[in-house]
Design a protein around this motif. Structure first.
Motif, short mmCIF file in Angstrom:
data_model
loop_
_atom_site.label_atom_id
_atom_site.label_comp_id
_atom_site.label_asym_id
_atom_site.label_seq_id
_atom_site.Cartn_x
_atom_site.Cartn_y
_atom_site.Cartn_z
N UNK A 1 19.53 87.16 26.52
CA UNK A 1 20.19 85.60 26.51
C UNK A 1 21.33 85.60 25.76
N UNK A 2 22.13 84.74 25.85
CA UNK A 2 23.17 84.16 24.88
C UNK A 2 22.85 83.29 24.07
N UNK A 3 23.54 83.35 22.86
CA UNK A 3 23.35 82.42 21.69
C UNK A 3 22.03 82.71 21.08
N UNK A 4 21.36 81.78 20.43
CA UNK A 4 19.98 81.83 19.94
C UNK A 4 18.88 81.33 20.86
N UNK A 5 19.16 81.55 22.19
CA UNK A 5 18.17 80.98 23.22
C UNK A 5 16.99 81.94 23.04
N UNK A 6 17.12 83.28 22.61
CA UNK A 6 15.96 84.00 22.67
C UNK A 6 14.94 83.33 21.89
N UNK A 7 15.37 82.66 20.73
CA UNK A 7 14.28 82.07 19.74
C UNK A 7 13.81 80.93 20.16
N UNK A 8 14.59 80.27 21.02
CA UNK A 8 14.12 78.55 21.22
C UNK A 8 13.67 78.36 22.71
N UNK A 9 14.04 79.51 23.68
CA UNK A 9 13.52 79.24 25.05
C UNK A 9 12.15 79.26 25.21
N UNK A 10 11.28 78.60 25.97
CA UNK A 10 9.99 78.32 26.26
C UNK A 10 9.62 78.30 27.48
N UNK A 11 8.65 79.15 27.89
CA UNK A 11 7.92 78.89 29.39
C UNK A 11 6.81 78.41 29.16
N UNK A 12 6.52 77.21 30.28
CA UNK A 12 5.40 76.39 30.27
C UNK A 12 4.65 76.62 31.59
N UNK A 13 3.45 76.62 31.46
CA UNK A 13 2.53 76.63 32.99
C UNK A 13 1.37 75.61 32.54
N UNK B 1 0.02 75.74 28.86
CA UNK B 1 0.12 77.02 27.72
C UNK B 1 1.59 77.19 27.63
N UNK B 2 2.06 77.42 26.57
CA UNK B 2 3.34 77.80 26.23
C UNK B 2 3.52 79.15 25.76
N UNK B 3 4.69 79.73 26.22
CA UNK B 3 5.09 81.29 25.68
C UNK B 3 6.59 81.43 25.49
N UNK B 4 6.93 81.74 24.21
CA UNK B 4 8.27 81.95 23.94
C UNK B 4 8.98 83.11 24.86
N UNK B 5 10.38 83.18 24.69
CA UNK B 5 10.90 84.17 25.71
C UNK B 5 10.79 85.58 24.92
N UNK B 6 10.71 85.59 23.55
CA UNK B 6 10.22 87.03 23.17
C UNK B 6 8.99 87.62 23.47
N UNK B 7 7.74 86.52 23.56
CA UNK B 7 6.51 86.90 23.79
C UNK B 7 6.47 87.47 25.41
N UNK B 8 7.13 86.74 25.98
CA UNK B 8 7.14 86.90 27.53
C UNK B 8 7.83 88.54 27.63
#
Length: 147
Positions: free
Chosen positions: A67-79, A88-95
């Motif tokens: 991912x560009x910028x600092x999105x790897x730290x802030x992007x969150x996937x929800x379901x 349930x929430x999961x960060x990009x790094x965890x995913x």
């Protein structure tokens, strides 16, 4: 006077090719946009919006997408499970650690139509975390990403 009519691709006359894309070092959104374009068949001259005329896409090295910028730290996937408190929430790094294939599949799914045709087109996407894939018999053509 000769009238010309628009040609609509029918299911029986569509030739499907196999395409191999290496996701190593690719940006997630740009990769997903090009994969969705190939799955829909928008790269072909006989593209028809209401017909599945796209190709099969095999994506390898899904664990090396960026991912560009600092999105790897802030992007969150929800379901949501549908129950109270079921968010349930999961960060990009965890995913990416757990299931890097699902990250690409989810990005591509968001760029396809939200219809039965879009779900059918998504079945032609095959994503693998490493370089190995079981589709060598189909002789996929390796293409480079644009941009």
């Amino acid at each position: 006077m000769i009238l010309k009519s628009t040609h609509y691709a029918k299911q029986g006359e569509v030739t499907r090719n196999w395409v191999l894309i290496d996701a190593e070092g690719a940006t997630l959104g740009r990769l997903a946009a090009q994969v969705a374009k190939i799955l829909r068949g928008k790269n072909k001259p006989q593209f028809t919006p209401n017909s599945d005329c796209g190709d099969f896409v095999v994506v390898i090295n899904a664990d090396k997408v960026q991912l560009t910028g600092n999105k790897a730290d802030h992007k969150t996937y929800y379901r949501h499970s549908g129950y109270n408190g079921g968010l349930k929430a999961e960060s990009f790094r965890q995913a990416m650690e757990k299931h890097p294939e699902k990250v690409i599949e989810r990005a591509v799914r968001g760029m396809l139509p939200k219809t039965t045709l879009g779900r059918k087109q998504l079945t032609k996407l095959k994503v693998y975390a490493g370089t190995e894939h079981p589709h060598a018999a189909q002789n996929p053509v390796k293409i480079e990403l644009e941009g």
